[in-house]
Scaffold this motif. Structure first.
Motif, short mmCIF file in Angstrom:
data_model
loop_
_atom_site.label_atom_id
_atom_site.label_comp_id
_atom_site.label_asym_id
_atom_site.label_seq_id
_atom_site.Cartn_x
_atom_site.Cartn_y
_atom_site.Cartn_z
N HIS A 1 0.65 14.13 -35.26
CA HIS A 1 0.89 14.90 -34.24
C HIS A 1 2.74 15.16 -33.99
O HIS A 1 3.67 14.22 -34.74
N ILE A 2 2.94 15.51 -32.72
CA ILE A 2 4.46 15.96 -32.06
C ILE A 2 4.24 15.19 -31.43
O ILE A 2 3.73 16.01 -30.18
N MET A 3 5.48 14.57 -30.45
CA MET A 3 5.17 13.74 -29.22
C MET A 3 6.32 13.34 -28.23
O MET A 3 7.48 13.28 -29.09
N THR A 4 6.72 13.92 -27.29
CA THR A 4 7.77 13.40 -26.51
C THR A 4 7.97 11.73 -26.64
O THR A 4 6.68 11.05 -26.87
N ASP A 5 9.07 11.30 -25.88
CA ASP A 5 8.97 9.99 -26.19
C ASP A 5 7.60 9.38 -25.62
O ASP A 5 6.93 8.07 -25.58
N SER B 1 8.39 12.05 -32.89
CA SER B 1 8.80 12.33 -31.77
C SER B 1 9.88 13.60 -31.32
O SER B 1 10.47 14.22 -32.66
N GLY B 2 9.65 14.48 -30.75
CA GLY B 2 10.47 15.28 -30.23
C GLY B 2 10.90 15.13 -28.24
O GLY B 2 10.73 14.02 -27.88
N ASN B 3 12.33 16.15 -28.96
CA ASN B 3 13.35 16.03 -28.02
C ASN B 3 12.11 16.52 -26.50
O ASN B 3 12.91 15.28 -25.61
N SER B 4 11.91 16.73 -26.35
CA SER B 4 11.68 17.61 -24.69
C SER B 4 9.97 18.29 -25.14
O SER B 4 9.91 18.62 -26.18
N ASN B 5 9.64 18.81 -24.03
CA ASN B 5 8.19 19.83 -24.08
C ASN B 5 9.19 20.81 -25.38
O ASN B 5 7.70 21.38 -26.05
N ARG B 6 9.72 21.73 -25.13
CA ARG B 6 10.65 22.68 -25.90
C ARG B 6 10.06 22.52 -27.19
O ARG B 6 9.64 23.31 -28.37
N GLY C 1 -2.32 21.77 -28.21
CA GLY C 1 -1.56 20.83 -27.10
C GLY C 1 0.10 21.73 -27.20
O GLY C 1 0.63 21.32 -26.71
N ASN C 2 -0.33 22.85 -27.93
CA ASN C 2 1.04 23.36 -27.84
C ASN C 2 1.27 24.14 -26.57
O ASN C 2 1.74 24.91 -26.67
N ASP C 3 0.73 24.63 -26.22
CA ASP C 3 0.91 24.69 -24.97
C ASP C 3 1.79 24.49 -23.36
O ASP C 3 2.80 24.55 -22.69
N VAL C 4 1.03 22.89 -22.82
CA VAL C 4 1.84 22.28 -22.45
C VAL C 4 3.10 21.78 -23.59
O VAL C 4 4.51 21.52 -22.57
N GLY C 5 3.01 20.96 -24.54
CA GLY C 5 4.50 20.22 -25.24
C GLY C 5 4.83 19.10 -25.40
O GLY C 5 5.46 18.20 -25.68
N GLU C 6 3.34 18.26 -24.07
CA GLU C 6 3.82 16.60 -24.78
C GLU C 6 3.00 16.34 -25.60
O GLU C 6 4.06 15.53 -26.15
N GLY D 1 12.31 16.13 -36.37
CA GLY D 1 11.89 16.13 -36.21
C GLY D 1 12.30 14.39 -35.92
O GLY D 1 13.20 14.13 -36.76
N ARG D 2 11.71 13.29 -34.82
CA ARG D 2 12.48 12.05 -34.63
C ARG D 2 11.18 10.63 -35.71
O ARG D 2 10.09 10.79 -35.27
N ASP D 3 11.84 9.62 -35.44
CA ASP D 3 11.17 8.70 -36.06
C ASP D 3 9.34 8.95 -36.94
O ASP D 3 8.82 8.98 -36.41
N ILE D 4 10.09 9.44 -37.92
CA ILE D 4 8.36 10.31 -38.35
C ILE D 4 8.18 8.32 -39.30
O ILE D 4 8.66 8.48 -39.73
N VAL D 5 6.68 8.89 -38.86
CA VAL D 5 5.84 7.90 -39.23
C VAL D 5 4.39 8.60 -40.37
O VAL D 5 3.75 9.59 -39.89
N SER D 6 4.05 8.25 -41.61
CA SER D 6 3.16 8.54 -41.93
C SER D 6 1.76 7.41 -42.44
O SER D 6 2.04 6.28 -42.87
#
Length: 108
Positions: free
Chosen positions: A88-92, A41-46, A71-76, A19-24
């Motif tokens: 929260h895990i999100m695409t950029d 952030s994650g690199n892609s929906n997957r 939101g784990n169904d769509v992955g955004e 995971g990237r750019d982790i903020v607490s």
């Protein structure tokens, strides 16, 4: 597991899954539903889906059963509710669009 220990554990698992750019964010004084919000952030929906599933599985194995996942169904944008901690895990694109760090900083 104590909230601070669980926060550190979750961050470690996010890092393990790249995971990237982790903020607490400590939101204790801003919200009644949680003490901490962790955003990454994650690199892609997957990748987003994979990170969320891994965090839930690892927390469950450590004795902290997630209250829910969204939101784990769509992955955004996936959310893992750990009670006192919301992850929260999100695409950029989603992270830029909603800018949760700024939103919660402005509530001070």
């Amino acid at each position: 597991m104590q909230t601070d220990a669980l926060t550190a554990f979750v961050i470690e698992k996010l890092e393990d899954m790249k995971g990237r750019d982790i903020v607490s964010l400590n939101i204790t004084d801003k919200a009644s539903f949680a003490d901490y919000m962790i955003i990454c952030s994650g690199n892609s929906n997957r990748h987003v889906k994979s990170i969320a599933q891994s965090v839930a599985t690892e927390c469950r194995a450590a004795g902290s059963e997630p209250r829910g996942m969204e939101g784990n169904d769509v992955g955004e944008w996936a959310l893992v509710d750990l009670g006192d901690i919301i992850v929260h895990i999100m695409t950029d694109e989603q992270r830029d669009k909603y800018n949760l760090e700024q939103l919660w900083a402005e509530s001070e």
